[in-house]
Enzyme design. Structure first.
Site, PDB file in Angstrom:
ATOM      1  CE1 TYR A 242      33.697  43.095  51.982  1.00  0.00           C
ATOM      2  CE2 TYR A 242      31.677  43.625  50.880  1.00  0.00           C
ATOM      3  CZ  TYR A 242      33.134  43.751  51.116  1.00  0.00           C
ATOM      4  OH  TYR A 242      33.938  45.011  50.376  1.00  0.00           O
TER       5      TYR A 242
ATOM      6  CG  ASP B 283      39.313  38.874  53.077  1.00  0.00           C
ATOM      7  OD1 ASP B 283      39.628  40.144  52.785  1.00  0.00           O
ATOM      8  OD2 ASP B 283      38.567  38.047  52.782  1.00  0.00           O
TER       9      ASP B 283
ATOM     10  CE  LYS C 249      39.852  35.213  47.622  1.00  0.00           C
ATOM     11  NZ  LYS C 249      38.842  36.475  47.201  1.00  0.00           N
TER      12      LYS C 249
END
Length: 535
Positions: free
Chosen positions: A263, A298, A370
């Protein structure tokens, strides 16, 4: 529960094999290097805390001192433990003397290797025992109070003021939240130090500090006792201080940490070498502390199309899984991320979302996945937004997700108000209660649209992973193969904080951690006797 989608097990195995080789290749790179953040983390775990007269954190003071002397490649522990042995000082006292300018660590006479090993091991054991005690306390409280059922209801607070965050966090818990995440102040991931003390001046969130962790943990424990339900606390273990924040969270009994291997590289332009080294040590700490990590796949779907780029999410999940395993973090603590981000105007969008979620659930059966809410395609139409969130909640309960970050109907308009959060919790509670066992009663048509879509995503993920295996992860990131974002191997922030370990490198915390999480000792440690030779 029997698998609903007949995914090709050979393809799943191929994906894992490729991801394993990618992670193994990087593991050999990581093993030979350290970073300023890793070294500061070692000092924190040995008890160094506080700031100097100018407000600079003492771990930074010591590491910068050694960096300037050209001696950090031996490890901060080597010099700190040595000075402590020679002068009868604690690591905290050593750091304070370095900060005052009265002690040059590199000019201190060397102790014999056995004495240094013994004292370094004592400090490592004491630091890790504190974390072990926190883990046991969490387990004891859950045993006494219980906790919410999965999918855990996950909500955020983001006032910028830790004292207001505590009030809002307790309110969210009373409304039904199972996990309260304190959003971190904008840009904190890009500063190469951790602020000290309680803070009230964050922007778009609240600074992650050890004192802020302590205050929020105390508040959630208070409301947990009132509610008779353990409330989990989450923060952000990413950025240039990734392993330090992991250590601080472990010392203050956080339960969940945003902790992704890629990330920071993709979305914060932090140097890829720095990030991959830091994530390995941070995950070792999180694994030992019993902290669930949440990865950030995500986010790929905010920069790329959710239908076209679905395979990149799965490929990244495989990579994150393997990096976590190499740090001793077990599958039951891997909150691998994915999201409900397909354009709601697309025909059969719900079907595609359901296929993706079910596929992830089957491929990672032990992981508390998640699931992130719709954000990219939210509008100012709050009624449509609330309906999108309800469909998202329905997919989650039907596919057995682990953590549900609740969507807010006003997501596209403003930072959600307290009453918006209450409506989001009520929405999820209504759906979860009414459809609790719906997934157990439904089978998907063999060879149908959902099965074909999931297999297509899996096949594309396999092809991508095998391409990455051939060229290496660094090259793949340079080519923009993940999230349509290109990064340079030598660009981004933080590369100057990466060092090759010297032959006499010493890190007793990593040695003890690896032992406790069941990882073998590094070859370098075995070859050089943990870097300590008898003078």
């Amino acid at each position: 529960m029997r698998d609903k989608l007949r995914l090709d097990p050979a393809q799943i195995a191929r994906a894992r094999t490729a991801a394993t080789r990618i992670a193994t290749d990087l593991d050999s790179f990581i093993a030979k290097r350290t970073t300023v953040a890793v070294e500061r983390t070692v000092l924190r775990l040995m008890g160094v805390d506080g700031v100097d007269s100018e407000g600079v954190p003492l771990p930074n003071v010591v590491v910068d001192h050694l960096l300037q002397k050209g001696e950090l490649e031996k490890g901060a522990a080597f010099w700190t433990v040595n000075a402590g042995v020679q002068y009868g000082l604690t690591p905290q006292q050593v750091a304070e003397r370095v900060a005052s300018g009265s002690l040059d660590l590199t000019s201190v006479s060397r102790s014999d290797g056995e004495t240094l090993r013994r004292e370094g091991n004592r400090l490592a054991v004491a630091g890790l025992n504190r974390i072990a005690a926190n883990r046991k306390e969490r387990e004891d409280r859950i045993r006494r109070w219980g906790e919410g059922r999965k999918p855990y209801l996950y909500v955020i607070v983001a006032t910028g003021d830790i004292y207001e965050d505590v009030i809002q966090g307790k309110s969210a818990a009373r409304q039904g939240a199972d996990i309260v995440a304190v959003i971190r102040s904008t840009g904190q991931s890009l500063i190469d130090y951790v602020p000290f003390g309680a803070t009230r001046e964050g922007f778009g969130g609240t600074y992650a500090t050890q004192e802020n962790f302590r205050l929020m943990r105390k508040g959630l424990d208070e409301v947990g006792e009132e509610e008779g339900r353990y409330i989990r606390l989450c923060n952000y273990c990413s950025g240039l201080c990734m392993p330090e924040i992991a250590a601080m969270g472990a010392m203050e009994r956080l339960d969940v940490m945003l902790n992704d291997a890629l990330y920071g590289i993709l979305f914060r332009d932090i140097n890829m070498q720095r990030t991959l080294i830091d994530q390995a040590f941070s995950r070792m700490i999180n694994g030992y502390a019993g902290i669930m990590i949440n990865t950030g796949e995500d986010n790929y779907l905010t920069t790329a199309d959710a239908v076209e780029a679905a395979h990149t999410v799965l490929a990244s999940q495989f990579i994150n899984e393997q990096f976590a395993l190499r740090s001793g973090l077990p599958p039951e603590q891997m909150g691998l991320g994915h999201a409900f981000e397909i354009n709601p105007e697309l025909e059969d969008g719900f079907l595609l979302e359901l296929a993706q979620a079910q596929m992830a659930r089957q491929i990672f059966p032990e992981a508390p996945l998640k699931y992130m809410p719709p954000t990219k395609h939210m509008t100012g139409n709050i009624f449509k937004g609330h309906l999108q969130d309800a469909m998202f909640n329905l997919v989650s309960i039907m596919t057995g997700q682990g953590v549900q970050l609740l969507g807010m109907m006003t997501e596209a308009m403003h930072t959600p108000h307290i009453h918006d959060r209450k409506l989001a919790i009520e929405n999820a509670q209504y759906i979860f209660n009414n459809a609790r066992h719906l997934g157990e009663e439904i089978m998907f048509r063999p060879g149908g649209r959902m099965e074909q879509r999931a297999q297509e995503v899996l096949n594309r993920a396999v092809a991508m992973l095998e391409d990455v295996e051939k060229i290496g992860l660094f090259t793949a990131l340079e080519r923009g193969m993940l999230a349509d974002v290109k990064r340079s191997r030598t660009g981004g922030k933080g590369l100057s904080g990466v060092l090759e370990k010297g032959q006499d490198y010493y890190n007793p915390l990593e040695t003890e951690l690896r032992k406790r999480v069941g990882l073998p000792r590094r070859e370098e440690e075995q070859a050089h006797g943990c870097g300590l030779e008898t003078d």
